[in-house]
Design a protein around this motif. Structure first.
Motif, short mmCIF file in Angstrom:
data_model
loop_
_atom_site.label_atom_id
_atom_site.label_comp_id
_atom_site.label_asym_id
_atom_site.label_seq_id
_atom_site.Cartn_x
_atom_site.Cartn_y
_atom_site.Cartn_z
N ALA A 14 1.30 22.46 20.37
CA ALA A 14 0.38 21.33 20.56
C ALA A 14 0.52 20.33 19.43
O ALA A 14 0.58 19.11 19.65
CB ALA A 14 -1.06 21.84 20.66
N LEU A 15 0.57 20.82 18.18
CA LEU A 15 0.72 19.92 17.03
C LEU A 15 2.01 19.12 17.13
O LEU A 15 2.02 17.89 16.95
CB LEU A 15 0.69 20.72 15.74
N VAL A 16 3.11 19.80 17.41
CA VAL A 16 4.40 19.12 17.48
C VAL A 16 4.41 18.09 18.61
O VAL A 16 4.92 16.97 18.45
CB VAL A 16 5.53 20.17 17.68
N ALA A 17 3.84 18.44 19.74
CA ALA A 17 3.82 17.52 20.88
C ALA A 17 3.00 16.27 20.56
O ALA A 17 3.39 15.15 20.91
CB ALA A 17 3.27 18.22 22.11
N VAL A 18 1.84 16.43 19.92
CA VAL A 18 1.01 15.28 19.58
C VAL A 18 1.75 14.34 18.64
O VAL A 18 1.74 13.11 18.81
CB VAL A 18 -0.32 15.75 18.95
N VAL A 19 2.41 14.90 17.65
CA VAL A 19 3.15 14.08 16.69
C VAL A 19 4.32 13.39 17.38
O VAL A 19 4.57 12.20 17.18
CB VAL A 19 3.64 14.94 15.51
N ASP A 20 5.05 14.12 18.20
CA ASP A 20 6.23 13.55 18.85
C ASP A 20 5.87 12.49 19.88
O ASP A 20 6.58 11.48 20.02
CB ASP A 20 7.05 14.65 19.51
N VAL A 42 -5.03 22.09 18.70
CA VAL A 42 -4.84 21.51 17.38
C VAL A 42 -6.02 21.84 16.48
O VAL A 42 -5.86 22.18 15.30
CB VAL A 42 -4.64 19.98 17.48
N ALA A 43 -7.23 21.75 17.03
CA ALA A 43 -8.42 22.09 16.24
C ALA A 43 -8.39 23.55 15.82
O ALA A 43 -8.78 23.90 14.69
CB ALA A 43 -9.68 21.79 17.06
N ARG A 52 -7.18 20.05 7.34
CA ARG A 52 -7.01 19.02 8.36
C ARG A 52 -5.55 18.61 8.40
O ARG A 52 -4.94 18.32 7.37
CB ARG A 52 -7.90 17.80 8.06
N LEU A 53 -4.99 18.53 9.61
CA LEU A 53 -3.58 18.22 9.78
C LEU A 53 -3.35 16.83 10.34
O LEU A 53 -2.30 16.23 10.09
CB LEU A 53 -2.94 19.26 10.73
N LEU A 54 -4.31 16.33 11.12
CA LEU A 54 -4.16 15.03 11.76
C LEU A 54 -5.31 14.10 11.37
O LEU A 54 -6.46 14.53 11.26
CB LEU A 54 -4.12 15.17 13.28
N GLN A 55 -4.98 12.82 11.18
CA GLN A 55 -5.96 11.77 11.01
C GLN A 55 -6.12 11.08 12.36
O GLN A 55 -5.17 10.50 12.89
CB GLN A 55 -5.51 10.76 9.96
N LEU A 63 -0.35 12.10 10.66
CA LEU A 63 -0.37 13.35 9.91
C LEU A 63 -0.99 13.15 8.53
O LEU A 63 -0.79 12.12 7.88
CB LEU A 63 1.05 13.88 9.73
N THR A 64 -1.75 14.14 8.09
CA THR A 64 -2.18 14.17 6.70
C THR A 64 -1.01 14.68 5.86
O THR A 64 0.03 15.09 6.39
CB THR A 64 -3.37 15.12 6.52
N VAL A 65 -1.18 14.67 4.54
CA VAL A 65 -0.13 15.20 3.66
C VAL A 65 0.12 16.67 3.98
O VAL A 65 1.27 17.11 4.11
CB VAL A 65 -0.53 15.01 2.18
N THR A 66 -0.95 17.43 4.13
CA THR A 66 -0.79 18.85 4.49
C THR A 66 -0.16 18.97 5.87
O THR A 66 0.67 19.85 6.12
CB THR A 66 -2.16 19.55 4.47
#
Length: 300
Positions: A14-20, A42-43, A52-55, A63-66
């Motif tokens: 889910a994280l990778v898909a949202v970013v891509d 993602v939550a 937190r991973l996404l802004q 993406l946040t720094v983390t």
């Protein structure tokens, strides 16, 4: 308390898909799930990692720094899982055959060429491992060529050929001047022995003509170095003479020594799907040579 064990593949996908894809909506379309499912995944990942991973804004997801660091690891983890699935599902992609000393001796290249011709979608890869199971127990080989019992009840095997025994002596040794030798010629000599994977022990000699003693080595290179220096003599299978010629070492057939059985081994409860195909090629290769076993020889 959350821990890294709470993380699963669904969350990372889910994280990778949202970013891509740039949005939760587009990520949901790619993954074939609802937008709410992507948001929950993602939550859940953020909760499991405690960061937190996404802004999120009304127009943008970043993406946040983390999040950047986590994303890199998530991509690698998903790639590794995909690779594991390819290995498990693609039984014809690569056949890894382990061996301790000498593979299939002079038959090695012929078997590799025949395999390539008959199985163009599968690579026959030979892997050296100086262990009792020649790589099976270590997970680096699908099948193994053995010349001594594996001493492991999990391993099954079938004899695919026989090889003559040869003496290995220093070029300066008097035995090097002979065309062939006998076991009695080693009486009183020191024998180099690899107790883990070698084919020779003092039991090879009849009573009354035994060597003076043995000197343990670990692998074929150490054995050859010892022989070349004249510090010991050795007895090995014919395959070693083909695979490991060495300056300063002379090989001579031992005319009264029993042959060495060559065994093709596999996991007893998980035979490789290409076992029968390789067995046929190896048996045919050895069967074309004088003194080898017929195709009907039973298993070990």
């Amino acid at each position: 308390m959350n821990s890294p064990t709470d993380v699963d593949l669904r969350m990372m996908r889910a994280l990778v898909a949202v970013v891509d894809e740039g949005t939760f909506t587009d990520a949901a379309v790619v993954l074939g799930v609802s937008q709410a499912s992507v948001s929950r995944a993602v939550a859940a990942l953020e909760g499991a990692l405690g960061a937190r991973l996404l802004q999120r804004t009304t127009r943008h997801v970043g993406l946040t720094v983390t999040g950047r660091r986590v994303l890199a690891h998530a991509r690698r983890a998903l790639d590794e899982v995909a690779a594991l699935r390819r290995v498990a599902q693609d039984g014809g992609g690569e056949l890894r055959v382990g061996y301790a000393w000498s593979a299939l001796g002079r038959h090695t290249t012929a078997v590799q060429r025949r395999w390539a011709a008959e199985h163009p979608g599968s690579a026959l890869v030979l892997v050296q491992s100086n262990t009792r199971t020649a790589g099976l127990a270590d997970g680096i080989a699908d099948l193994a060529v053995l010349r001594r019992p594996a001493d492991d009840d999990r391993v099954a095997g079938v004899v695919v050929g026989l090889e003559r025994r040869y003496a290995a002596v220093a070029a300066t040794d008097p035995l090097a001047r002979r065309r062939r030798v006998r076991l009695a010629d080693f009486a009183g000599r020191t024998i180099g022995v690899d107790a883990l994977t070698g084919t020779t022990s003092e039991e090879l000699w009849p009573s009354g003509v035994a060597p003076a003693g043995t000197r343990e080595v670990h692998g074929v290179d150490e054995w050859l170095t010892l022989v070349a220096a004249g510090q010991a003599v050795g007895i090995t299978s014919e395959a070693t003479t083909r695979q490991h010629p060495r300056p300063g070492v002379v090989y001579r057939p031992v005319e009264d020594a029993p042959p060495v059985a060559v065994t093709l081994a596999w996991w007893r409860d998980d035979p490789h799907p290409q076992l029968a195909a390789l067995r046929r090629l190896v048996v045919e290769a050895y069967g074309a040579s004088p003194g080898t076993v017929p195709n009907t020889l039973g298993g070990t």
